[in-house]
Design a protein around this motif. Structure first.
Motif, mmCIF file in Angstrom:
data_model
loop_
_atom_site.group_PDB
_atom_site.id
_atom_site.type_symbol
_atom_site.label_atom_id
_atom_site.label_comp_id
_atom_site.label_asym_id
_atom_site.label_seq_id
_atom_site.Cartn_x
_atom_site.Cartn_y
_atom_site.Cartn_z
ATOM 1 N N ILE A 1 0.854 -1.185 0.000
ATOM 2 C CA ILE A 1 0.000 0.000 0.000
ATOM 3 C C ILE A 1 0.891 1.237 0.000
ATOM 4 N N GLN A 2 0.553 2.188 -0.838
ATOM 5 C CA GLN A 2 1.219 3.487 -0.838
ATOM 6 C C GLN A 2 0.173 4.530 -0.465
ATOM 7 N N LEU A 3 0.496 5.359 0.502
ATOM 8 C CA LEU A 3 -0.431 6.407 0.924
ATOM 9 C C LEU A 3 -0.761 7.319 -0.252
ATOM 10 N N ASN A 4 -2.003 7.799 -0.268
ATOM 11 C CA ASN A 4 -2.504 8.735 -1.281
ATOM 12 C C ASN A 4 -2.590 8.143 -2.682
ATOM 13 N N GLN A 5 -2.478 6.829 -2.800
ATOM 14 C CA GLN A 5 -2.576 6.152 -4.091
ATOM 15 C C GLN A 5 -3.682 5.104 -4.021
ATOM 16 N N PRO A 6 -4.587 5.064 -5.004
ATOM 17 C CA PRO A 6 -5.624 4.024 -4.975
ATOM 18 C C PRO A 6 -5.010 2.636 -5.106
ATOM 19 N N PHE A 7 -5.613 1.692 -4.423
ATOM 20 C CA PHE A 7 -5.188 0.290 -4.509
ATOM 21 C C PHE A 7 -6.419 -0.587 -4.373
ATOM 22 N N THR A 8 -6.300 -1.812 -4.842
ATOM 23 C CA THR A 8 -7.417 -2.753 -4.800
ATOM 24 C C THR A 8 -7.019 -3.960 -3.968
ATOM 25 N N MET A 9 -7.960 -4.425 -3.164
ATOM 26 C CA MET A 9 -7.729 -5.642 -2.386
ATOM 27 C C MET A 9 -8.981 -6.504 -2.402
ATOM 28 N N SER A 10 -8.771 -7.796 -2.185
ATOM 29 C CA SER A 10 -9.859 -8.769 -2.191
ATOM 30 C C SER A 10 -10.160 -9.236 -0.779
ATOM 31 N N THR A 11 -11.329 -9.810 -0.605
ATOM 32 C CA THR A 11 -11.710 -10.365 0.682
ATOM 33 C C THR A 11 -10.670 -11.394 1.112
ATOM 34 N N GLY A 12 -10.204 -11.280 2.349
ATOM 35 C CA GLY A 12 -9.211 -12.201 2.892
ATOM 36 C C GLY A 12 -7.782 -11.757 2.696
ATOM 37 N N ASP B 1 -16.010 6.734 4.233
ATOM 38 C CA ASP B 1 -14.669 6.954 4.771
ATOM 39 C C ASP B 1 -14.716 7.020 6.284
ATOM 40 N N THR B 2 -13.551 6.777 6.885
ATOM 41 C CA THR B 2 -13.411 6.868 8.332
ATOM 42 C C THR B 2 -11.948 7.071 8.655
ATOM 43 N N THR B 3 -11.669 7.574 9.849
ATOM 44 C CA THR B 3 -10.292 7.746 10.303
ATOM 45 C C THR B 3 -10.048 6.808 11.474
ATOM 46 N N VAL B 4 -8.962 6.025 11.359
ATOM 47 C CA VAL B 4 -8.595 5.045 12.383
ATOM 48 C C VAL B 4 -7.092 5.170 12.630
ATOM 49 N N PHE C 1 -9.320 6.298 5.742
ATOM 50 C CA PHE C 1 -9.618 5.244 4.772
ATOM 51 C C PHE C 1 -10.847 5.666 3.976
ATOM 52 N N LYS C 2 -10.719 5.705 2.647
ATOM 53 C CA LYS C 2 -11.814 6.114 1.771
ATOM 54 C C LYS C 2 -12.087 5.003 0.767
ATOM 55 N N LEU C 3 -13.310 4.459 0.799
ATOM 56 C CA LEU C 3 -13.728 3.452 -0.169
ATOM 57 C C LEU C 3 -14.090 4.138 -1.474
ATOM 58 N N GLN C 4 -13.475 3.704 -2.564
ATOM 59 C CA GLN C 4 -13.775 4.242 -3.891
ATOM 60 C C GLN C 4 -14.861 3.417 -4.572
ATOM 61 N N THR C 5 -14.651 2.104 -4.646
ATOM 62 C CA THR C 5 -15.614 1.212 -5.304
ATOM 63 C C THR C 5 -15.579 -0.168 -4.663
ATOM 64 N N TYR D 1 -15.278 -10.537 -4.240
ATOM 65 C CA TYR D 1 -15.364 -9.099 -4.000
ATOM 66 C C TYR D 1 -13.979 -8.447 -4.046
ATOM 67 N N LYS D 2 -13.934 -7.229 -4.599
ATOM 68 C CA LYS D 2 -12.720 -6.420 -4.631
ATOM 69 C C LYS D 2 -13.097 -4.990 -4.249
ATOM 70 N N ALA D 3 -12.333 -4.422 -3.339
ATOM 71 C CA ALA D 3 -12.558 -3.040 -2.908
ATOM 72 C C ALA D 3 -11.383 -2.179 -3.346
ATOM 73 N N GLU D 4 -11.697 -1.008 -3.881
ATOM 74 C CA GLU D 4 -10.656 -0.032 -4.200
ATOM 75 C C GLU D 4 -10.723 1.053 -3.141
ATOM 76 N N LEU D 5 -9.574 1.350 -2.542
ATOM 77 C CA LEU D 5 -9.480 2.335 -1.464
ATOM 78 C C LEU D 5 -8.338 3.304 -1.703
ATOM 79 N N ILE D 6 -8.377 4.390 -0.949
ATOM 80 C CA ILE D 6 -7.245 5.318 -0.825
ATOM 81 C C ILE D 6 -7.064 5.567 0.673
ATOM 82 N N ILE D 7 -5.821 5.553 1.124
ATOM 83 C CA ILE D 7 -5.504 5.837 2.527
ATOM 84 C C ILE D 7 -4.651 7.107 2.567
ATOM 85 N N ARG D 8 -5.060 8.023 3.434
ATOM 86 C CA ARG D 8 -4.313 9.265 3.630
ATOM 87 C C ARG D 8 -3.948 9.411 5.118
ATOM 88 N N LYS D 9 -2.882 10.086 5.379
ATOM 89 C CA LYS D 9 -2.471 10.317 6.761
ATOM 90 C C LYS D 9 -2.677 11.768 7.097
#
Length: 134
Positions: A24-35, A98-101, A106-110, A126-134
């Motif tokens: 994961i790179q901050l401020n860059q969209p990435f996709t992950m799957s369940t599990g 989105d939420t802050t933890v 953490f922002k869900l895109q799709t 399932y696949k989720a695309e997110l962006i994480i910012r600090k």
């Protein structure tokens, strides 16, 4: 010689089935799957996409008065502590995309695939695309 050939074939087939998971790179969209468990490129945290807790999105083959919502459960692992949280596909009342933890936003895109109403979607698909910012 047969054992060597068998070992080479097994290694070749097993390497084809493994999914390469980029960090994961901050401020860059990435996709992950369940599990999946993905970690930041600097190893400061890891994120697990635990499961789809609910998916009531209006199927593409239907006409609905409410778009519906899907809930995705995640766990942030930082400094040995697990922080479970959920993101939703819709912004409405108690649902947030989105939420802050632990200092990370953490922002869900799709979330894909989108339900078609013809067959259920398996958790593993399932696949989720997110962006994480600090």
């Amino acid at each position: 010689m047969k054992e060597l050939m068998l070992a080479v074939l097994l290694l070749a087939f097993s390497s084809c089935t493994k999914e390469k998971l980029d960090p994961i790179q901050l401020n860059q969209p990435f996709t992950m799957s369940t599990g999946n468990k993905l970690c930041a490129d600097d190893k400061s945290f890891c994120l697990v996409m635990d499961r789809i807790a609910a998916d009531s999105r209006c199927p593409s083959t239907a006409m609905c008065i409410w778009q519906g919502v899907a809930e995705i459960n995640f766990t942030l692992i930082k400094d040995g502590t697990a922080y479970p949280f959920s993101l939703y596909t819709t912004e409405w009342q108690q649902y947030y995309t989105d939420t802050t933890v632990a200092g990370y936003n953490f922002k869900l895109q799709t979330l894909t695939p989108y339900p078609d109403g013809l067959k259920p979607i398996a958790q593993k698909d399932y696949k989720a695309e997110l962006i994480i910012r600090k």
